[in-house]
Design an enzyme around this catalytic site. Structure first.
Site, PDB file in Angstrom:
ATOM      1  N   GLY A  29       0.825  -1.205   0.000  1.00  0.00           N
ATOM      2  CA  GLY A  29       0.000   0.000   0.000  1.00  0.00           C
ATOM      3  C   GLY A  29       0.857   1.251   0.000  1.00  0.00           C
ATOM      4  N   GLU A  53      -7.259  -0.577   0.645  1.00  0.00           N
ATOM      5  CA  GLU A  53      -7.981  -1.479   1.550  1.00  0.00           C
ATOM      6  C   GLU A  53      -6.941  -2.440   2.113  1.00  0.00           C
ATOM      7  OE1 GLU A  53     -11.555  -1.555   1.925  1.00  0.00           O
ATOM      8  OE2 GLU A  53     -11.484   0.385   0.927  1.00  0.00           O
ATOM      9  N   CYS A  83      -9.079 -10.281   5.572  1.00  0.00           N
ATOM     10  CA  CYS A  83      -8.716  -9.038   6.267  1.00  0.00           C
ATOM     11  C   CYS A  83      -9.652  -8.752   7.433  1.00  0.00           C
ATOM     12  CB  CYS A  83      -8.723  -7.869   5.292  1.00  0.00           C
ATOM     13  SG  CYS A  83     -10.208  -7.788   4.293  1.00  0.00           S
TER      14      CYS A  83
END
Lengths: 428, 495
Positions: free
Chosen positions: A141, A158, A193
């Site tokens: 990310g 995300e 997640c």
């Protein structure tokens, strides 16, 4: 990698919901929103118009390879963008499926699939996009956001985190434990997640909780979970060894109270329960993303909130309790992407609720209308006519003008009337 | 002493030497204050907003003075564009705060009954605001008010290029606001860079794209979400207008949005005009005559910020092809840093003045054969923060809204969209991302947390392993919201 039936289940868990939410007749949220324009700009009207951002890049993850690809793509398409989808190479069968099928069902001049690994992704990230949507780890990310910065591209990330599940003693234990178990091991054997990463409960309640968990696990997966068809395997040998290393640490392995079995050939690891693993171990600091459920015990259940808040903000946090006061404290004081009380993971399936992280667990949210919004630009449109000209706006700024201007800006109708009547009178 | 990039560091009294350690301990101190929960209370937020209003209303004269010192702004302009708007906006926020803070109910699907779903806004935590020099008060305090309303602890780094305003903020914010939770950090780019070495829960940056990239790159290391309010070339399309009155009004508003707004040094100022060949002479004549009236008194227009920007602007006219296109004005006084309102007609489209954001009192007018051609011209440039169009032609308006993209579009006026709390303010593409003003400021600095509550009352077996086809069948009904089929299915499945 998933058992057939679970695969289908999880596709539906959110995906069809998303698709049906986006039935064409429901695309009412494309229409412009009229908003009030005030006294200051009277007469005028104002609208907020949603428009596509342009060309967007969606990079998806390997654990829900179908859902996490299609879900954002649906939003991007609904918002009117051209899309490139880069499915995860760690789920190669799904990636290939997309590459083969997607062009057949959608306009493949504006919706493309690019397969590949790190080199292909790096090259994609070098290009200029109008938005990048990434699902995956915090490390990548960071790389995605830094690449986006070069082109000033907005991003939605995300990411993951350690999702805590607090379990109080005043619950319907059987139901709570089933929900906890299905949220953990029913979700890709913990490789999700939003799967509960660890549990916090009181010292006194822990033994009962562990017993109940053991019973439910046997109900779900039988005596030998490694033989159960209902248990997902670990995605690949890299992750298999990452996980086995976590529990083979001596400080950790002595805390195992159930499970721990693994089958290298099948890449399967059994649901494993641990109690009070030392907090400095890797198991307790990094996101587990696997079938281990450490249980942390505290003196009183209220202490669990402090424990959770001492860690980085998670994507989801769960609380099982009937105690309204504790529920209230949890909702007010635990920052997270999403909170569930007395259940696990379900918020993902509600298209009315935003799904996304905060802090280390990410930025930006989607699902339902928010998917549309995620890939849209909300353009403000102010429409005035040539009426309502206020000379007070313009230089030279006489004292008279300034006082009318003051009134106008403060929304005073009297000032408005004066202004509309042409005060102050201009000397030509 | 000429104001410039190094100015802040040369003033020993006002500037504080910031080291990484110092900023680090400030950041962690703020985090502790935030974690104590103090900034989350509605009472605290309200008191801060009221404090901000007092800061502005108690010190009007000083505010006019510092804005005049930094930019040569007339108090009329300062009130209209900064002080007045700020007070209005903060009052609006105060009025609506309770509503904005309240959880929003969301639908929970019937199959989850009994359940409640809602979205709860919560503060992000400790946020950092970088403001710009051209509206040094507004661009600092508007975001600050949003961050306060959302319940955050805040660091404000005002631009060192407007040092009098920065010093004013540094002196007064601790007086009127909770100084343990709201800090002002003075300094230049190096201080900004050091601040970005730390993790924040959000960063709002107003300024140039070049620095915006640096900010976002540094933010990426910590996964700090950012909002970037950048600049752009805001075009203004002027259609053929009938009637003396309409024409005069349009010209008034154009002048207001160019020269009366910080001498054109504003991200939403009109950068250039697009007009039909046959209307251009009418427009230019009217601009000239109206400018004469508006700028009759000295001080009607702000000055250029500093030597560097003065140099940048005068360089545009060094290109002879550009200089020869000047049809009005052009006089520049380096000593007073003033450039008179200047109009150019058809400078070359590849010249610097037509490719870079002007940010000054030079107004190029580009002519097109038909006014509709201006849309294609507009689309060939990066997406601007604002598009303006003076027209009564409804189909042209529709085409502009549908075929172009920009932060905002305003018809028959310009710059005033900044004063409307009900519409979002922010860019798209090259002009940035993230929006604020009004409720959008509150949301920019909030996390909207999904909350889903269930009870133990009703429990469905089809959620759980072991899996079989009948469970999948049931789930299909659930996800299709086919409650009747689900009911029948469940009856059949009763164990």
């Amino acid at each position: 990698m998933k058992p057939d039936k679970v695969f289908l289940l999880h596709i539906q868990s959110g995906l069809l919901l998303q698709v049906s939410f986006f039935r064409l007749s429901d695309l009412a949220f494309i229409n412009d929103a009229q908003v009030p324009a005030g006294v200051t700009t009277f007469p005028s009207s104002a609208q907020i118009v949603s428009e596509p951002l342009g060309c967007v890049l969606v990079i998806s993850a390997w654990n829900y390879p179908f859902l996490l690809s299609i879900d954002p793509v649906i939003g991007a398409i609904a918002a009117g963008n051209a899309v490139v989808l880069k499915p995860s190479e760690i789920a190669p069968a799904t990636s290939a499926l997309f590459a083969k099928l997607l062009p057949v069902y959608v306009d493949n001049s504006c919706i493309k699939v690019v397969e590949g690994g790190v080199p292909e992704t790096t090259e994609l990230l070098d290009q200029k996009w109008d938005k990048i949507f990434y699902t995956g780890s915090g490390n990548i990310g960071r790389i995605v956001m830094a690449a986006a910065a070069k082109h000033l591209t907005p991003v939605a990330l995300e990411l993951g985190g350690k999702c805590p599940a607090i379990v109080d003693s005043d619950v319907d234990l059987h139901v709570a434990v089933k929900r906890l178990a299905v949220g953990k091991w029913g979700c890709n054997n913990g490789q999700a997640c939003i799967a509960p990463d660890y549990v916090v409960t009181t010292k006194s309640f822990a033994p009962e909780l562990v017993d109940s968990l053991k019973r439910v696990l046997e109900r779900f997966y039988g005596q030998d979970p490694l033989q159960s068809e209902d248990l997902s395997r670990i995605v690949n040998s890299n992750h298999f060894y990452r996980l086995t290393n976590l529990i083979d640490d001596k400080k950790v392995s002595q805390k195992i109270v159930h499970g721990g079995q693994r089958d290298e050939k099948q890449l399967k690891i059994a649901p494993t329960l641990l109690v009070d693993v030392p907090l400095e171990t890797a198991l307790m600091t990094a996101e587990i993303f696997g079938p281990f459920l450490p249980i942390v015990t505290v003196e009183k259940i209220e202490d669990s909130i402090e424990f959770v808040n001492a860690r980085t903000k998670p994507l989801a946090a769960y609380l099982f309790t009937r105690n309204k006061k504790l529920q209230g404290e949890f909702v007010s004081n635990v920052p997270a992407g999403g909170l569930l009380v007395n259940d696990v993971a379900l918020h993902v399936t509600n298209p009315q609720l935003p799904f996304g992280g905060v802090g280390e667990s990410g930025m930006g949210s989607y699902h339902g209308k928010l998917s549309f919004d995620c890939f849209s630009h909300k353009k403000a449109v102010l429409i005035r006519g040539f009426g309502g000209e206020a000379g007070a706006r313009y230089p030279p700024y006489t004292a008279e003008k300034q006082s009318i201007l003051r009134g106008l800006i403060n929304g005073s109708f009297f000032a408005l009337v004066l202004a509309l009547l042409g005060f102050p009178r201009e000397k030509r | 002493m000429a104001p410039g990039l190094g100015a802040m560091e040369e003033k020993p009294a006002a500037a504080t030497k910031h080291t990484t350690i110092c900023l680090g301990s400030m950041a962690s101190g703020l985090r502790e204050v935030y974690e104590s929960g103090r900034t989350k209370d509605m009472e605290w937020r309200q008191s801060q907003l009221r404090g901000l209003i007092s800061l502005l209303t108690d010190n009007e004269e000083e505010i006019f003075d510092v804005l005049h010192e930094d930019l040569g702004k007339h108090r009329g302009e300062a009130f209209r564009d900064e002080l007045g708007i700020l007070v209005k906006s903060i009052k609006y926020t105060l009025q609506n705060l309770k509503k904005w803070m309240a959880p929003e109910k969301a639908e929970a699907p019937l199959v989850a009954f009994p359940a409640t779903a809602m979205v709860v806004p919560e503060p992000l935590g400790v946020v950092l605001i970088f403001s710009c020099w051209n509206l040094p008060l507004g661009l600092a305090l508007e975001p600050l008010s949003g961050a306060l309303a959302a319940g955050n602890a805040i660091v404000l780094k005002p631009s060192e290029l407007a040092p009098a305003t920065a010093a004013f903020l540094a002196a007064n914010i601790p007086k009127y606001l909770d100084s343990s939770a709201v800090k002002v950090v003075l300094g230049g780019p190096n201080v900004g860079e050091e601040l970005m070495e730390h993790r924040w829960d959000k960063v709002l940056f107003t300024g140039s794209a070049r620095v915006g990239r640096i900010i976002m790159t540094k933010a990426a290391k910590h996964l700090t979400p950012v909002a970037l309010e950048l600049g752009s070339k805001c075009p203004c399309i002027v259609d053929w207008l009938d009637g003396k009155r309409d024409r005069q009004i349009a010209v008034n508003r154009i002048i207001g949005a160019k020269w009366s707004t910080c001498a054109g040094q504003a991200c939403i100022a009109i950068d250039h005009i697009l007009v039909e060949e046959k209307f251009a002479p009418i427009l230019i004549e009217l601009l000239k005559s109206t400018l004469k009236r508006f700028m009759a008194e000295p001080g009607g227009m702000a000055r250029i910020l500093n030597e560097k920007h003065f140099q940048r602007l005068s360089a545009y006219l060094e290109d002879s092809n550009v200089a020869s296109s000047v049809v009005h004005g052009g006089y520049m006084d380096r000593k007073t840093l003033r450039i008179e309102p200047t109009i150019l007609l058809n400078p070359p489209v590849d010249s610097d003045i037509m490719t870079e954001e002007i940010f000054g009192p030079l107004l190029p007018i580009i002519t097109v054969k038909k006014i509709e051609d201006s849309i294609a011209f507009l689309k060939s440039k990066p997406k601007p923060l604002a598009i303006y169009a003076f027209t009564t032609n409804e189909s042209l308006k529709r085409r502009i809204v549908e075929e172009t993209s920009s932060g905002s579009v305003t018809f028959n006026d310009a710059v005033v969209q900044y004063a409307l709390e009900s519409v979002p303010f922010g860019g798209v593409g090259h002009s940035g991302f993230g929006q604020y003003h009004g409720k959008y400021s509150f949301e920019l600095f909030s996390n909207k947390k999904a909350v889903f509550k269930r009870s133990f009352l009703i429990e469905f077996m089809f959620r759980y392993p072991p899996w079989d086809d009948s469970k999948i069948g049931t789930l299909r009904h659930v996800y299709n919201y086919s409650y009747i089929l689900l009911f029948l299915n469940l009856l059949g499945l009763r164990r």
